[in-house]
Write an enzyme that holds these catalytic residues in place. Structure first.
Site, PDB file in Angstrom:
ATOM      1  N   MET A  91      -3.756   8.898   1.715  1.00  0.00           N
ATOM      2  CA  MET A  91      -4.603   9.062   2.895  1.00  0.00           C
ATOM      3  C   MET A  91      -4.384  10.414   3.581  1.00  0.00           C
ATOM      4  O   MET A  91      -3.929  10.483   4.712  1.00  0.00           O
ATOM      5  CB  MET A  91      -4.334   7.933   3.898  1.00  0.00           C
ATOM      6  CG  MET A  91      -4.472   6.563   3.309  1.00  0.00           C
ATOM      7  SD  MET A  91      -6.097   6.302   2.564  1.00  0.00           S
ATOM      8  CE  MET A  91      -5.924   4.582   2.110  1.00  0.00           C
ATOM      9  N   HIS A 109     -11.655   6.650  -5.121  1.00  0.00           N
ATOM     10  CA  HIS A 109     -12.261   6.420  -3.806  1.00  0.00           C
ATOM     11  C   HIS A 109     -13.028   5.092  -3.836  1.00  0.00           C
ATOM     12  O   HIS A 109     -13.777   4.833  -4.796  1.00  0.00           O
ATOM     13  CB  HIS A 109     -13.201   7.580  -3.442  1.00  0.00           C
ATOM     14  CG  HIS A 109     -13.803   7.399  -2.088  1.00  0.00           C
ATOM     15  ND1 HIS A 109     -13.104   7.658  -0.928  1.00  0.00           N
ATOM     16  CD2 HIS A 109     -15.007   6.912  -1.703  1.00  0.00           C
ATOM     17  CE1 HIS A 109     -13.861   7.351   0.115  1.00  0.00           C
ATOM     18  NE2 HIS A 109     -15.022   6.900  -0.338  1.00  0.00           N
ATOM     19  N   ASN A 118      -8.633  11.544  -7.940  1.00  0.00           N
ATOM     20  CA  ASN A 118      -8.556  10.628  -6.806  1.00  0.00           C
ATOM     21  C   ASN A 118      -9.402   9.400  -7.102  1.00  0.00           C
ATOM     22  O   ASN A 118     -10.425   9.495  -7.779  1.00  0.00           O
ATOM     23  CB  ASN A 118      -9.106  11.336  -5.552  1.00  0.00           C
ATOM     24  CG  ASN A 118      -9.112  10.436  -4.324  1.00  0.00           C
ATOM     25  OD1 ASN A 118      -8.156   9.702  -4.065  1.00  0.00           O
ATOM     26  ND2 ASN A 118     -10.200  10.476  -3.561  1.00  0.00           N
ATOM     27  N   THR A 164      -1.521  -0.818  -4.584  1.00  0.00           N
ATOM     28  CA  THR A 164      -2.060  -1.696  -5.638  1.00  0.00           C
ATOM     29  C   THR A 164      -2.671  -0.864  -6.781  1.00  0.00           C
ATOM     30  O   THR A 164      -2.645  -1.295  -7.933  1.00  0.00           O
ATOM     31  CB  THR A 164      -3.125  -2.666  -5.091  1.00  0.00           C
ATOM     32  OG1 THR A 164      -4.182  -1.906  -4.530  1.00  0.00           O
ATOM     33  CG2 THR A 164      -2.529  -3.601  -4.044  1.00  0.00           C
ATOM     34  N   ASN A 165      -3.193   0.305  -6.457  1.00  0.00           N
ATOM     35  CA  ASN A 165      -3.704   1.160  -7.540  1.00  0.00           C
ATOM     36  C   ASN A 165      -2.556   1.718  -8.375  1.00  0.00           C
ATOM     37  O   ASN A 165      -2.676   1.831  -9.595  1.00  0.00           O
ATOM     38  CB  ASN A 165      -4.560   2.299  -6.968  1.00  0.00           C
ATOM     39  CG  ASN A 165      -5.980   1.839  -6.714  1.00  0.00           C
ATOM     40  OD1 ASN A 165      -6.693   1.510  -7.653  1.00  0.00           O
ATOM     41  ND2 ASN A 165      -6.369   1.783  -5.458  1.00  0.00           N
ATOM     42  N   ILE A 180      -6.171  14.563   3.410  1.00  0.00           N
ATOM     43  CA  ILE A 180      -7.060  15.510   2.728  1.00  0.00           C
ATOM     44  C   ILE A 180      -6.259  16.764   2.392  1.00  0.00           C
ATOM     45  O   ILE A 180      -5.685  17.399   3.288  1.00  0.00           O
ATOM     46  CB  ILE A 180      -8.295  15.837   3.597  1.00  0.00           C
ATOM     47  CG1 ILE A 180      -9.134  14.552   3.750  1.00  0.00           C
ATOM     48  CG2 ILE A 180      -9.125  16.950   2.968  1.00  0.00           C
ATOM     49  CD1 ILE A 180     -10.301  14.673   4.702  1.00  0.00           C
ATOM     50  N   LEU A 181      -6.191  17.071   1.106  1.00  0.00           N
ATOM     51  CA  LEU A 181      -5.348  18.183   0.657  1.00  0.00           C
ATOM     52  C   LEU A 181      -5.965  19.534   1.016  1.00  0.00           C
ATOM     53  O   LEU A 181      -7.184  19.722   0.895  1.00  0.00           O
ATOM     54  CB  LEU A 181      -5.145  18.088  -0.860  1.00  0.00           C
ATOM     55  CG  LEU A 181      -4.323  16.872  -1.303  1.00  0.00           C
ATOM     56  CD1 LEU A 181      -4.381  16.699  -2.811  1.00  0.00           C
ATOM     57  CD2 LEU A 181      -2.868  16.985  -0.830  1.00  0.00           C
TER      58      LEU A 181
HETATM   59  C1  GAR Z   1      -7.769   1.937  -2.145  1.00  0.00           C
HETATM   60  O1  GAR Z   1      -8.931   1.170  -1.944  1.00  0.00           O
HETATM   61  C2  GAR Z   1      -8.141   3.363  -2.391  1.00  0.00           C
HETATM   62  O2  GAR Z   1      -9.302   3.513  -3.178  1.00  0.00           O
HETATM   63  C3  GAR Z   1      -8.363   3.854  -1.002  1.00  0.00           C
HETATM   64  O3  GAR Z   1      -7.352   3.247  -0.257  1.00  0.00           O
HETATM   65  C4  GAR Z   1      -6.957   2.044  -0.868  1.00  0.00           C
HETATM   66  C5  GAR Z   1      -5.462   2.101  -1.152  1.00  0.00           C
HETATM   67  O4  GAR Z   1      -4.968   0.918  -1.684  1.00  0.00           O
HETATM   68  N1  GAR Z   1      -8.319   5.267  -0.958  1.00  0.00           N
HETATM   69  C6  GAR Z   1      -9.045   5.994  -0.077  1.00  0.00           C
HETATM   70  O5  GAR Z   1      -9.755   5.494   0.735  1.00  0.00           O
HETATM   71  C7  GAR Z   1      -8.908   7.514  -0.238  1.00  0.00           C
HETATM   72  N2  GAR Z   1     -10.006   8.157   0.399  1.00  0.00           N
HETATM   73  P1  GAR Z   1      -3.579   0.865  -2.460  1.00  0.00           P
HETATM   74  O6  GAR Z   1      -2.551   1.614  -1.636  1.00  0.00           O
HETATM   75  O7  GAR Z   1      -3.249  -0.600  -2.538  1.00  0.00           O
HETATM   76  O8  GAR Z   1      -3.801   1.468  -3.802  1.00  0.00           O
END
Ligand code: GAR
Length: 410
Positions: free
Chosen positions: A82, A101, A99, A13-14, A84-85
């Site tokens: 998901m 978060h 990133n 979604t991001n 950690i690089l």
């Molecule tokens: C989002 O909330 C993002 O901020 C989080 O995972 C979700 C992914 O949603 N990321 C983390 O937690 C990274 N540490 P999406 O795949 O629909 O964008």
């Protein structure tokens, strides 16, 4: 236009927020050129394909690095990525990495805090406010410099899922596209090394990295009559027109042919010396000979310099005629490099006199993308005084050009 790669693992979604921002123009200084997922089944890959963005699965960090090396992005966005690089990855990725978060860093972040787990921890802790953070990526998980944050209320009946949705809608999808646009602007190559309020009129001549000859000419103005002008194409030449009908002033210094083509040469100047050079070349004379018959403008107390340039088949020349003397510069073509000369040196006016440009024409970087170059230059000229800009890239017979006018064309 900067190149953006997006790394994803899940729903995307991001990524969708970035694609939407690109379509609506919120993200305009960069373009998503690649999506890479470390999860073969991520729906994010489908979203990319629907938006006609090349999308690939890559299992390991090294596979991701190989794909990035091929696409050569300027920015890598971790959008729900998901993993950690490692230090090895960070050392070998040449792009800036950011990133998003789903919490207000430094709370609820770091190792083990990802996806829904973040929101479960927020609810367990009983905090009343959470949010999202966009940050630069370094070797500390969620520990790099914070670029943007937005808070979101935690409501009494929230579940991890309802809270995650609200944080996404109200914070992540809002701040991520804006942060990417801001970073793109920051990283876009600058033409003036430092902001300058009033460079006056300016010329750039040079070569693009892929070997196209290029020129740019801009005019700026402070008085209403100087501002009331537009550039117009006239065949392969460029002309200036007045946009008001007031003929009760001396227009000799503001109405002239800034660009004329003669054979394989292009002449660009800030005054009617364009015609002097044109006539000399037609009669077998030279750029230098022509300009030796001319001097600076008679606009006391500034005595604005006359700046001129010519692009020939083998190189480019620039000249400035000022009170201190006549100066000539001759350059070979260097891929990706141009020279910039402008009439006024800096913004400080001594006794209300605009100081003339000093020193040698400055070396500037030329982008292969005419839009990146023209947009950056127009933006750097600033809204207050810019009047018109013309940019031409050409190769043999064909040319591409961009024209910007502040005034409406009647
Ligand atoms: C989002 O909330 C993002 O901020 C989080 O995972 C979700 C992914 O949603 N990321 C983390 O937690 C990274 N540490 P999406 O795949 O629909 O964008």
């Amino acid at each position: 236009m900067l190149k953006i790669s997006v790394l994803v693992s899940g729903g995307g979604t991001n990524l969708q927020a970035l694609i939407n921002a690109q379509n609506s123009g919120i993200l305009s200084s960069g373009k998503i050129i690649q999506v890479i997922s470390n999860n073969r089944n991520a729906y994010a890959l489908e979203r990319a394909k629907l938006a006609h963005i090349p999308a690939e699965f890559a299992e390991t960090e090294d596979d991701i690095l190989t794909l990035l090396a091929k696409a050569e992005p300027d920015i890598v966005v971790l959008a729900g990525f998901m993993h950690i690089l490692s230090r090895h990855f960070l050392d070998n990725c040449r792009a800036k990495i950011i990133n998003v978060h789903p919490s207000l860093v430094p709370s609820f972040c770091g190792k083990g805090f990802y996806g829904l787990k973040v929101h479960e921890a927020v609810l367990r802790a009983g905090v009343k406010v959470t949010g999202a953070t966009v940050h630069l990526v370094n070797e500390i998980p969620d520990g790099g410099e914070i670029i943007a944050q937005k808070s979101v209320d935690v409501l009494p009946n929230d579940t991890p899922e309802t809270l995650q949705r609200r944080v996404m809608e109200r914070a992540e999808w809002v701040i991520l596209p804006r942060a990417v646009e801001d970073l793109c602007r920051k990283l876009s190559p600058r033409i003036f090394p430092a902001p300058i309020k009033y460079p006056g009129r300016g010329i750039i001549t040079g070569l693009t990295p892929s070997g196209q000859k290029m020129l740019a000419y801009f005019i700026m103005g402070r008085s209403p009559s100087s501002k009331a002008r537009i550039f117009e194409r006239s065949g392969d030449d460029l002309i200036i027109k007045l946009t008001n009908n007031d003929k009760n002033f001396d227009s000799s210094l503001i109405l002239y042919a800034p660009l004329r083509v003669i054979g394989k040469n292009i002449i660009v100047t800030n005054g009617d010396q364009t015609d002097t050079i044109y006539d000399a070349l037609k009669d077998g004379g030279t750029f230098e000979d022509a300009l030796r018959t001319r001097e600076y403008e008679p606009d006391a107390p500034h005595y604005t310099p006359r700046i001129s340039a010519i692009i020939t088949e083998t190189g480019h020349k620039q000249s400035i005629l000022k009170r201190a003397g006549r100066y000539f510069y001759e350059y070979d073509f260097v891929p990706g490099k141009g020279r910039l000369i402008h009439t006024y040196d800096h913004d400080v006016m001594r006794d209300d006199v605009l100081p003339s440009f000093m020193g040698e024409p400055r070396e500037v970087n030329i982008s292969d993308d005419i839009d990146t170059f023209a947009d950056n230059l127009w933006e750097e000229l600033g809204e207050s005084y810019r009047v018109a800009l013309y940019v031409r890239y050409y190769d043999g017979e064909k040319y591409h050009d961009r024209l910007f006018n502040t005034q409406c064309v009647n």
